[in-house]
Each structure stands twice: as structure tokens, then as C-alpha cells.
Write an enzyme that holds these catalytic residues in place. Structure first.
Site, PDB file in Angstrom:
ATOM      1  N   ASN A 298       0.859  -1.186   0.000  1.00  0.00           N
ATOM      2  CA  ASN A 298       0.000   0.000   0.000  1.00  0.00           C
ATOM      3  C   ASN A 298       0.899   1.241   0.000  1.00  0.00           C
ATOM      4  O   ASN A 298       1.886   1.284   0.731  1.00  0.00           O
ATOM      5  CB  ASN A 298      -0.904   0.014   1.233  1.00  0.00           C
ATOM      6  CG  ASN A 298      -1.637   1.332   1.408  1.00  0.00           C
ATOM      7  OD1 ASN A 298      -1.087   2.306   1.921  1.00  0.00           O
ATOM      8  ND2 ASN A 298      -2.882   1.375   0.981  1.00  0.00           N
ATOM      9  N   THR A 324      -4.893   0.027  -2.851  1.00  0.00           N
ATOM     10  CA  THR A 324      -5.342   1.212  -2.126  1.00  0.00           C
ATOM     11  C   THR A 324      -6.362   0.779  -1.083  1.00  0.00           C
ATOM     12  O   THR A 324      -7.079  -0.204  -1.267  1.00  0.00           O
ATOM     13  CB  THR A 324      -5.995   2.261  -3.043  1.00  0.00           C
ATOM     14  OG1 THR A 324      -7.294   1.796  -3.456  1.00  0.00           O
ATOM     15  CG2 THR A 324      -5.139   2.517  -4.275  1.00  0.00           C
ATOM     16  N   GLU A 325      -6.435   1.535  -0.003  1.00  0.00           N
ATOM     17  CA  GLU A 325      -7.393   1.206   1.052  1.00  0.00           C
ATOM     18  C   GLU A 325      -8.831   1.324   0.577  1.00  0.00           C
ATOM     19  O   GLU A 325      -9.750   0.768   1.190  1.00  0.00           O
ATOM     20  CB  GLU A 325      -7.168   2.098   2.270  1.00  0.00           C
ATOM     21  CG  GLU A 325      -7.294   3.570   2.039  1.00  0.00           C
ATOM     22  CD  GLU A 325      -5.972   4.244   1.695  1.00  0.00           C
ATOM     23  OE1 GLU A 325      -5.747   5.373   2.147  1.00  0.00           O
ATOM     24  OE2 GLU A 325      -5.159   3.624   0.968  1.00  0.00           O
ATOM     25  N   ALA A 326      -9.058   2.048  -0.523  1.00  0.00           N
ATOM     26  CA  ALA A 326     -10.410   2.213  -1.044  1.00  0.00           C
ATOM     27  C   ALA A 326     -10.923   0.955  -1.730  1.00  0.00           C
ATOM     28  O   ALA A 326     -12.113   0.864  -2.037  1.00  0.00           O
ATOM     29  CB  ALA A 326     -10.453   3.392  -2.018  1.00  0.00           C
ATOM     30  N   GLY A 327     -10.015  -0.004  -2.021  1.00  0.00           N
ATOM     31  CA  GLY A 327     -10.467  -1.275  -2.589  1.00  0.00           C
ATOM     32  C   GLY A 327      -9.840  -1.690  -3.894  1.00  0.00           C
ATOM     33  O   GLY A 327     -10.097  -2.787  -4.390  1.00  0.00           O
TER      34      GLY A 327
END
Length: 646
Positions: A298, A324-327
Site C-alpha cells: 500500500n 489502495t485502502e479504497a479497494g
């Protein structure tokens, strides 16, 4: 149709009552239901209602200039905010700092997962995320101001383990966003860059007896959306609002629509622009040497984003998976207004599931920015310089990744450097120090990292620090940098300074670094030479870096092959100068030496000029009952072999 849920913006917004708890979708500048935010703002400005709302959101959802949730800044509209990020709505952040509203800054992943808890009727969420940070109730409980007094985070010790319990807040209204809707309210997201938490948010509101308002781009015929393409089923949706104009349904604030971000097409990416050789590239290059081959990574905003460009330039991109942490998983991570998405992504999953993966230890490495760092190795990115920014996904990511690299310039505010002849020159020092005695707020806990023996380094354009059990240690210095004048003078604390090495000269030359061969150990066989006259195997590990157990296994394989080719036991001399072994791997490395001694070596001697390396090596070898022959100089190692071998 009796089941027709299509309505006007005004009719949908009129359903929101005073004191309701409203959650909204969006990530940074992407996937924001802008028309719904606009409609809510318009109704309040014209009527004074709905008032005293609680706003819940995971990440920032705005342009930092008044769009997105930034529209909700009007006095009286919001009474409380529970958010992962405040930086995207500066006037709302200002209201919180002025004690005009109640506020909590929770980790993004926690809020994301709390939607599921609400949906399933659970009282909250147990998690280790946030321990020893400002979120921990022993250190503030995530409250952002003095008027916020209610505890929504509790500390528990269960069977000797520390946990935080996050109390779920029931949701009355959910703003979600999709691309297409049929009259029954089934929602698809074919033109969206991310799917985020829309399903969990809708379910959380619906199961609490609340309402779900979906903003879409278009209405399609009933039954025309394939069942597997329905991201939010119509049973969860109360109102469908078509965005009145395209500007209110942009993919993000900088891009109206890009099919490569939504995964509808794949585009060539080989022509990515090469970064200029400046401080940002030096930092990204040094951080790139920590990349784990075939690992999952990440990257944060700012300096860490440059790693993607460096990896592409060095042809290493196929050997890592960026997320990314958003998916988004795989592909080339987007930046700027598209941050959170990815061009040519392999898959795009729900945000809460991405955080399940992160929290469970799925990340091999993360590289994140740092606004402040202190003597204990704590890092602050959430509240500094009079600004309430928020943590976003930083706490989830940094706390649970297997290794962490913090990256940023050594100072900021007017810093100017030059890179000439392979050296760094400070032309103008930054006005603001980053390395302080105490950070304003602990977003990453050095103490907690030490407790779990998590590998952590801090990379700047002029030096590198490592967080060891004894504290912050200066381990590398750029050529051209004077430790006293350019480093220590601009720190509030003095780090441990023993024998720092020079940062790799390749970082400061405007040419390819050979990162691919370095990280994949493609030149490992060149490091091993056999002298038949003296029956000595010379092993040159200068610059070798063991990041994972696989690196140690590759070295063992190379040594075994060389010894079997000789056909008898050999003496070995090993050069450890400049070698880097992750602290968690010293036992694996010692086990490899033990194996070689049992099967292939008659004796072995090692040398390293680094006192730290010699100490760690001796500790690991002694633990396995091996004679720790680790010398400071090559001559001493050779002399030892001459005596032993006679």
C-alpha cells in the site's frame, strides 16, 4: 410501476429529519454523491432544516474547497461528525476546532467495518487498531475537541490481550452512489472507479428503520441489470435520484469519466513519465529498495506515491501488487484527483473487505508519509500545525503491515536541495522541523511497533532512521551531508548514532539503479566465488538485503549449489559490509548458517564494519550454540581461517 422508487432530489432530501444520523459515500475526490450534498445544503440554507445532524463518513469526501461534505459547513446543520478525515471539509474542521460541533476522528477502516456491525445489529466492533494512538481512550479516545465528552471507544483486556471496542452509531439516512438504477432501486456501478461501502451503508440504514437515497447517472429498464452486477439490491433502497447534470456526477473532481479507472477498458501504461531527480525521487528510490518481491503493498499520498513511478522505471512493477485502502488491487495506482483508484486494476473490492485484509496482516509492506516524528518513533499525520487533518486509513495500514516505511523530506516549508555529482547539497533549509521531542498527536505508536517487533524505517532525502528496541537510530546518511550540521542541528532530539552507512550512491545518479536485479537477487550466483587452491568459498553480501524469509532461502540455495559443485567441505569467508537483514530474520539467517556448518562448511568467518550488524549476528549465532566468529575487518577474518585451517 407500484414499486417505482425514482424521485426528485427535493422529494428525497425532504425525508431527512432534524437530529438524524446521516452517512455518505465517497473517497477523497472520487465517487461522491455531489447532487445529494448539494440538495441537503440547499434545503438547510432555505428552511433551516434538517438541523443538528450527525455526519458519519469513512474517508474525506470533497475537494477541500467547499464541494462534497464541505457543503455541510453551515452553522446548525451539523451537530456532530464521526469521520476518518476532516481535511477535505476545512470549514467543518474549523467548526470542530472552535468547539461549535462535537467530533470524533476514528480510523477509516474502523468506520468502514462499523457499517457492517450496524447492519447486523451488533453493538460495535472489537479491534486492536488504534491501540497506543490518540484513538485509545487512555490517550484521548478519538475526541477532536473539549466539548466532545461521550466515550465511543472503550479499552478492554481480554485474556491478557489488549483490545479497543468501538461503539456503533445507528444510522438513519444513507447517501450512496451508483451508475445505473432500475425503477425498483437495484443499483449497478459499472462506470464508478470504486464500490466503497455502499452496500454496507445501505444495509445499516435499512436495518435500523432508516432510509437509503441513491444518486445515479441514469435509469435503465426494469430487470436489465444482470443480477451479479447489482451492487446494492433494490430491497435496501428507498429513493433513486438521477443527478441533474453531469458535473454533479463526475467520476472525481478532476475527471468527468475515465473507463480505465472503472475497469471497463485496459490502456497502455508503459509511457509513464520519468520522475525528475529531485528530493522526492531520492526518497521514493530509497523506499523502493524495501519493496518485497511478489508482495502486496500500500502506498500513501505524497512522497510515497513516487514509488509507483520508480518501480515502473526500474521494470519492477510486474513483481509487486499495489493496492489502495479504497479497494483497488493491482494495476497502476492513480494520483491527484483520482487517488484511491487504479488504472488497469486486477480487481476492485469493497472498502470494508480491503480493511479486513489489511487488519489481518495481508500487507507485506506500506510506505506512508510523515508530518512529524519524535524520539520514540511516533509519527503524526492527523493533527499538526494548527490543522485538524484526520488519520484516514493511516492507523489501520501502518499498524498492521508486516513492514513500514515512513517517507518525507527531513524538514519542510521552503526546503531547497540540489543533487550534483552524486551528492546532496542543502541550498535552503526548511522552516519547520519534523523530528521533534514529542509529536502533537500519536497517529502511529513507536512503542506498540517495538512491542510487536515490527520493522520500521524513516526515509528522507538526506538520511534514514530505523526504529530499534533501543530507540531511533541513524543508519544511513546521504553523500555530501554533514551529520552535525545538516541532520542533528535540525532535530529536537539526538538519535542513536553509531556507524551510519552512506546511502546507496545509485540513488543520486540520474540513471537506472538496477533495482530489479537487486530485489530479485538475480545476481546472487555472482556473489559466490570458490578458491580451489585454498579451498575457501568467498561470499560477498555487500549491499545484499534480506527482506523476507525467501531472500534467506535463496541465499541458502545458492550456497548449497556452490558447495555441492565443489564436492567436499569448504571454509567460507563472508563479507557482510552493507548487508541489511530485517530484524525478524536474524534467527532464520542463523539457522541457515547452522545448516551450512552441519552439511557443507568446515569453518566460517564473517566480517562487517557495522557494530550493529556484528552485534545482531553474534546474538543470533550464540542463540543457536554456534561460535560467533564475526570480525570487524576482512584481514581479521582471513587470519582466523589461516589459524583454524592450519
Amino acid at each position: 410501476m407500484a414499486n417505482n422508487k425514482i424521485t426528485t432530489l427535493e422529494q428525497a432530501i425532504a425525508l431527512i429529519r432534524d437530529n438524524d444520523v446521516v452517512t455518505t459515500s465517497g473517497f477523497v475526490q472520487s465517487c461522491i454523491p455531489e447532487a445529494l450534498h448539494m440538495g441537503l445544503e440547499k434545503r438547510f440554507v432555505e428552511t433551516g432544516h434538517p438541523k443538528n445532524l450527525t455526519l458519519i463518513m469513512t474517508a474525506g469526501a470533497g475537494d477541500s474547497k467547499g464541494l462534497g461534505t464541505g457543503r455541510l459547513h453551515h452553522d446548525g446543520l451539523l451537530g456532530r461528525v464521526i469521520a476518518g478525515n476532516f481535511g477535505r471539509m476545512p470549514k467543518v474542521a474549523q467548526a470542530a476546532q472552535e468547539n461549535k460541533i462535537l467530533g470524533y476522528n476514528l480510523p477509516q477502516g474502523v468506520i468502514s467495518q462499523l457499517y457492517r456491525a450496524c447492519a447486523s445489529g451488533q453493538p460495535g466492533l472489537f479491534s486492536k487498531v488504534g491501540l497506543y494512538t490518540y484513538v485509545d481512550p487512555r490517550f484521548g479516545g478519538a475526541k477532536v475537541n473539549d466539548v466532545t465528552t461521550e466515550d465511543i471507544v472503550k479499552y478492554h483486556n481480554i485474556q491478557g490481550e489488549e483490545w479497543l471496542f468501538y461503539i456503533a452509531t445507528k444510522i438513519d439516512v444513507a447517501f450512496i452512489r451508483g451508475t445505473s438504477a432500475d425503477p425498483s432501486g437495484n443499483i449497478s456501478m459499472e462506470k464508478e472507479a470504486l464500490v466503497l461501502d455502499n452496500l454496507a451503508q445501505a444495509m445499516a440504514a435499512r436495518n435500523n428503520g432508516g432510509i437509503v437515497i441513491a444518486q445515479v447517472e441514469r435509469i435503465v429498464e426494469q430487470g436489465s441489470i444482470h443480477p451479479k452486477d447489482v451492487e446494492v439490491p433494490g430491497i435496501l433502497v428507498d429513493c433513486v435520484v438521477v443527478a441533474p447534470e453531469p458535473e454533479l456526477h463526475r467520476m472525481n473532481y478532476g475527471v468527468l469519466y475515465n473507463p480505465a479507472l472503472s475497469g471497463e477498458v485496459r490502456v497502455p501504461v508503459e509511457g509513464m513519465a520519468k520522475m525528475p531527480l529531485d528530493e522526492r525521487k531520492v526518497i521514493a528510490r530509497r523506499a523502493a529498495f524495501e519493496l518485497p518481491p511478489n508482495g502486496v503493498v500500500n502506498l500513501g499520498v505524497g512522497a510515497p506515491e513516487g514509488i509507483s513511478a520508480v518501480a515502473n522505471e526500474e521494470k519492477f512493477t510486474p513483481y509487486i501488487t499495489l493496492t489502495t485502502e479504497a479497494g483497488a488491487i493491482g494495476g497502476v495506482l492513480a494520483s491527484g484527483s483520482s487517488f484511491g483508484g487504479a488504472t488497469n486494476a486486477d480487481s476492485i473490492i469493497q472498502q470494508n473487505q480491503q480493511f479486513d485484509f489489511y487488519d489481518g496482516g495481508g500487507l507485506d509492506m506500506t510506505c506512508l508519509g510523515m508530518a512529524e516524528c519524535d524520539v520514540q518513533g511516533n509519527v503524526n499525520t492527523s493533527k499538526f500545525g494548527g490543522r485538524l487533518n484526520g488519520c484516514g486509513g493511516f492507523i489501520n495500514i501502518s499498524q498492521n503491515a508486516r513492514s513500514v516505511v515512513f517517507a518525507g523530506t527531513f524538514t519542510n516549508g521552503g526546503l531547497k536541495i540540489a543533487i550534483e555529482d552524486g551528492q546532496v547539497k542543502i541550498l535552503q533549509e526548511g522552516r519547520n522541523k519534523k523530528f521533534l521531542n514529542f509529536v502533537e498527536q500519536i497517529t502511529f505508536s513507536g512503542k506498540f511497533a517495538q512491542k510487536r517487533k515490527q520493522p520500521v524505517i524513516y526515509v528522507t532525502e538526506r538520511c534514514v532512521f530505523r526504529l530499534g528496541q533501543a530507540g531511533m537510530e541513524l543508519i544511513e546518511v546521504a553523500p555530501g551531508i554533514d551529520i552535525e550540521k545538516d541532520i542533528l542541528r535540525h532535530m529536537d532530539f539526538k538519535p542513536i548514532v553509531e556507524e551510519p552507512e552512506l546511502m546507496d550512491k545509485r540513488l543520486f545518479l540520474d540513471e537506472p539503479m538496477g533495482l530489479l536485479a537487486e530485489l530479485l537477487n538475480l545476481n546472487m550466483h555472482e556473489r559466490v566465488q570458490y578458491d580451489p587452491d585454498r579451498n575457501i568459498l568467498f561470499v560477498n553480501l555487500e549491499g545484499w538485503h534480506a527482506r523476507t524469509k525467501k531472500d534467506v532461502d535463496e541465499l541458502r540455495k545458492t550456497l548449497v549449489q556452490a558447495c555441492e559443485k565443489v564436492g567436499k567441505r569448504v571454509a567460507s569467508v563472508v563479507n557482510h559490509d552493507g548487508a541489511k537483514i530485517a530484524e525478524a530474520l536474524y534467527d532464520d539467517y542463523a539457522e541457515m548458517i547452522q545448516y551450512m556448518m552441519q552439511h557443507y562448511y568446515s569453518t566460517t568467518a564473517r566480517y562487517a564494519t557495522s557494530a550493529f550488524a556484528r552485534l545482531k549476528m553474534k546474538e543470533a549465532l550464540t542463540k543457536r550454540g554456534l561460535q560467533p566468529h564475526v570480525f570487524e575487518r576482512k584481514e581479521a577474518a582471513h587470519a582466523f581461517l589461516e589459524v583454524v585451517e592450519g
